[in-house]
Design a protein around this motif. Structure first.
Motif, PDB file in Angstrom:
ATOM      1  N   VAL A   1       1.816   9.532 -10.238  1.00  0.00           N
ATOM      2  CA  VAL A   1       2.521   9.642  -9.095  1.00  0.00           C
ATOM      3  C   VAL A   1       1.833   9.238  -7.764  1.00  0.00           C
ATOM      4  N   ARG A   2       0.598   9.505  -7.750  1.00  0.00           N
ATOM      5  CA  ARG A   2      -0.164   8.959  -6.575  1.00  0.00           C
ATOM      6  C   ARG A   2      -0.132   7.419  -6.557  1.00  0.00           C
ATOM      7  N   TRP A   3      -0.298   6.746  -7.710  1.00  0.00           N
ATOM      8  CA  TRP A   3      -0.480   5.237  -7.583  1.00  0.00           C
ATOM      9  C   TRP A   3       0.882   4.582  -7.429  1.00  0.00           C
ATOM     10  N   LEU A   4       2.249   5.512  -7.754  1.00  0.00           N
ATOM     11  CA  LEU A   4       3.554   4.833  -7.320  1.00  0.00           C
ATOM     12  C   LEU A   4       3.763   5.040  -5.841  1.00  0.00           C
ATOM     13  N   GLU A   5       3.203   6.411  -5.424  1.00  0.00           N
ATOM     14  CA  GLU A   5       3.244   6.434  -3.942  1.00  0.00           C
ATOM     15  C   GLU A   5       2.634   5.557  -3.068  1.00  0.00           C
ATOM     16  N   ARG A   6       1.463   5.280  -3.576  1.00  0.00           N
ATOM     17  CA  ARG A   6       0.644   4.221  -2.714  1.00  0.00           C
ATOM     18  C   ARG A   6       1.325   2.745  -2.751  1.00  0.00           C
ATOM     19  N   ARG A   7       1.870   2.489  -4.066  1.00  0.00           N
ATOM     20  CA  ARG A   7       2.463   1.252  -4.153  1.00  0.00           C
ATOM     21  C   ARG A   7       3.802   1.045  -3.205  1.00  0.00           C
ATOM     22  N   LEU A   8       4.625   2.307  -3.259  1.00  0.00           N
ATOM     23  CA  LEU A   8       5.946   2.208  -2.367  1.00  0.00           C
ATOM     24  C   LEU A   8       5.363   2.230  -0.841  1.00  0.00           C
ATOM     25  N   ASN A   9       4.337   2.865  -0.659  1.00  0.00           N
ATOM     26  CA  ASN A   9       3.843   2.797   0.798  1.00  0.00           C
ATOM     27  C   ASN A   9       3.298   1.321   1.256  1.00  0.00           C
ATOM     28  N   ALA A  10       2.715   0.716   0.318  1.00  0.00           N
ATOM     29  CA  ALA A  10       2.347  -0.693   0.764  1.00  0.00           C
ATOM     30  C   ALA A  10       3.495  -1.742   0.933  1.00  0.00           C
ATOM     31  N   ALA A  11       4.573  -1.365   0.297  1.00  0.00           N
ATOM     32  CA  ALA A  11       5.742  -2.176   0.387  1.00  0.00           C
ATOM     33  C   ALA A  11       6.252  -2.124   1.861  1.00  0.00           C
ATOM     34  N   ASP A  12       5.939  -1.334   2.443  1.00  0.00           N
ATOM     35  CA  ASP A  12       6.681  -0.760   3.884  1.00  0.00           C
ATOM     36  C   ASP A  12       6.429  -1.937   4.864  1.00  0.00           C
TER      37      ASP A  12
END
Lengths: 247, 262
Positions: B251-262
């Motif tokens: 979940v944390r990995w997914l969160e970071r990946r989505l944040n990076a897409a901002d």
């Protein structure tokens, strides 16, 4: 015989609870006209243009776009959808979409354009606001001025006949105001009908063919810019202008 | 996917480095610390055939625990969203539907819901329901009320300007939700959804009471035949610990990946 007004407000009133934001406002706008509205905060400027595309619903009076009452169910909604574009003070770009996706979303989903055609359209308008090279970026990667120009292009992609600008430069850093006003000026010169709420009086003088001053939900003064700035009739307007033009 | 696997490997490494030594240390220290119980690790000793058989029996329950939790959470996310949307309406009737559902479901303990769905529902509805689907259904219903609240909060946290912008480019309600609001809302509620998955994995242990052969049920069954509750339940704790640490990391990995897409 003057052309029938494209937009017509008849005795429009709007209340927020007990507060009267618009007090029986009547106004006609013909195609090609450029109105600039100014006035102190809370005077009803934003509410006025937000009622035009029904982001706010008025309680009394009628608003007609191209002869259709905007509250006339589906027909009213279609009249707004097909004719009116809006640019917001806070840009309101979609942060999770690229610039190109921001621009093509409306044409693809609401107008049913094929993706390739929508992309061409978007690039056309991005060139017009002079940032085609940013199309693959996300809004947060752009400066405020660039974001607002994207927002203008996004509205133009829907090919509106009337553009509403709600304080388009109020959230911008001073050095970015000019680039946005330049784009709006060009749009005005190209013949776009517009109502612009702004305190940029230099811009207003250059672009407007009618100035409106609002206070306490009413249009207090309405005159062509030369007369408006040279000889404001009401004391309230005179005071307001002297305050914002002092510095 | 490569990055994800790398991440998981890293986490597994971390678990290997921290959790395993810790549990070994506990296993050694507890009896030394005046604990009256003697440890009998032989029941799950991976070097003996009997220990291997027992371990395999325990770990095989993982499949059911995961299948149960993942199926239930997928259903509960969909149901939760469908329940959340009327809750955002400006009209009273849809809002009350949302409130009644959420309040009622939240008031029933999960264990009670599991028992009722398995023993009661077949009689009421005149259907036969397998242990697995009874478990899925009970977990999903119970979790959907929480999902609905999470979705509602997430959607409400999106700035009003986003709706106005969507309206100004003529998007209808469905497209506004689908393309503008939900993608942003889901990103914001992702940590909460991850927590729900963790919660679900833990709550799935309750389905053991109706005979689902998941981790907890198997541990209970083994305890009955082997009489070594301390060791077997310790293995059970470790099983949940490993699964949940991996899920949290994902979940944390997914969160970071989505944040990076901002």
């Amino acid at each position: 015989m003057p052309a029938p007004p494209f937009l017509s407000l008849k005795n429009v009133s709007k209340y927020f609870a007990d507060f009267c934001a618009l007090d029986a406002v009547s106004l006609d706008v013909s195609l090609g006209q450029k109105l600039v509205i100014c006035g102190p905060s809370g005077s009803g400027k934003s509410t006025l243009i937000r009622c035009v595309n029904q982001l706010e619903q008025h309680q009394h009076g009628q608003i007609y776009i191209d002869g259709v009452d905007v509250r006339d169910g589906a027909a009213g909604q279609a009249a707004i959808r097909d004719n009116v574009g809006m640019v917001f003070q806070q840009f309101n770009l979609f942060p999770h979409l690229t610039i190109l996706q921001n621009l093509t979303l409306g044409p693809i989903r609401a107008r049913g354009l094929p993706a390739a055609e929508a992309a061409d359209l978007a690039m056309h308008y991005l060139e017009r606001v002079r940032i085609p090279e940013q199309s693959a970026k996300y809004p947060s990667q752009l400066s405020g001025g660039q974001q607002q120009r994207v927002a203008i292009a996004r509205a133009l992609c829907m090919k509106p006949k009337l553009m509403l600008f709600d304080e388009p430069t109020s959230a911008l850093d001073p050095e970015m105001i000019a680039e946005v006003l330049d784009v709006i000026t060009e749009l005005a010169e190209a013949g776009m009908t517009m109502i612009c709420v702004t305190h940029e009086m230099g811009f207003a003088r250059q672009v407007a063919d009618m100035m409106l001053f609002m206070d306490h939900g009413r249009i207090v003064e309405m005159a062509p810019p030369r007369r408006f700035f040279a000889a404001p009739e009401t004391a309230r307007c005179k005071l307001f202008l002297s305050q914002i033009l002092r510095h | 996917m490569g990055r994800f696997m790398q991440y998981v490997t890293q986490k597994l490494h971390l678990i290997w480095q921290r959790v395993v030594p810790l549990s070994v240390a506990l296993a050694v220290l507890l009896p030394l610390g005046g604990c009256s119980q003697n440890w009998g690790w032989y029941v799950v000793n991976p070097t003996t055939p009997a220990g291997q058989r027992n371990l395999k029996f325990l770990i095989d329950g993982l499949y059911y625990t995961i299948a149960l939790s993942v199926t239930a959470i997928c259903i509960s996310i969909i149901v939760g969203l469908l329940i959340a949307l009327p809750g955002l309406s400006s009209k009273r009737v849809p809002r009350s539907i949302n409130r009644v559902y959420v309040e009622m479901v939240r008031a029933v303990p999960i264990l009670v819901l599991i028992l009722w769905v398995y023993y009661g529902l077949p009689q009421v509805a005149g259907i036969s329901i397998s242990v697995f689907w009874a478990g899925v259904l009970a977990l999903a219903i119970s979790d959907s009320a929480f999902q609905a609240e999470i979705f509602r909060a997430g959607i409400q946290s999106i700035n009003r300007g986003q709706y106005e912008a969507a309206t100004s480019i003529s998007l209808n309600y469905r497209d506004t939700m689908r393309f503008v609001i939900l993608p942003q809302a889901i990103k914001r509620i992702l940590p909460a959804l991850g927590n729900q998955l963790v919660y679900m994995l833990k709550m799935s242990s309750l389905v053991s009471v109706i005979g689902m052969q998941e981790l907890t049920r198997r541990a209970n069954e083994l305890v009955v035949t082997e009489y070594r509750p301390l060791e077997i339940y310790t293995v059970l704790v470790l099983e949940y610990l490993v699964v949940i640490l991996i899920v949290s990391a994902g979940v944390r990995w997914l969160e970071r990946r989505l944040n990076a897409a901002d």
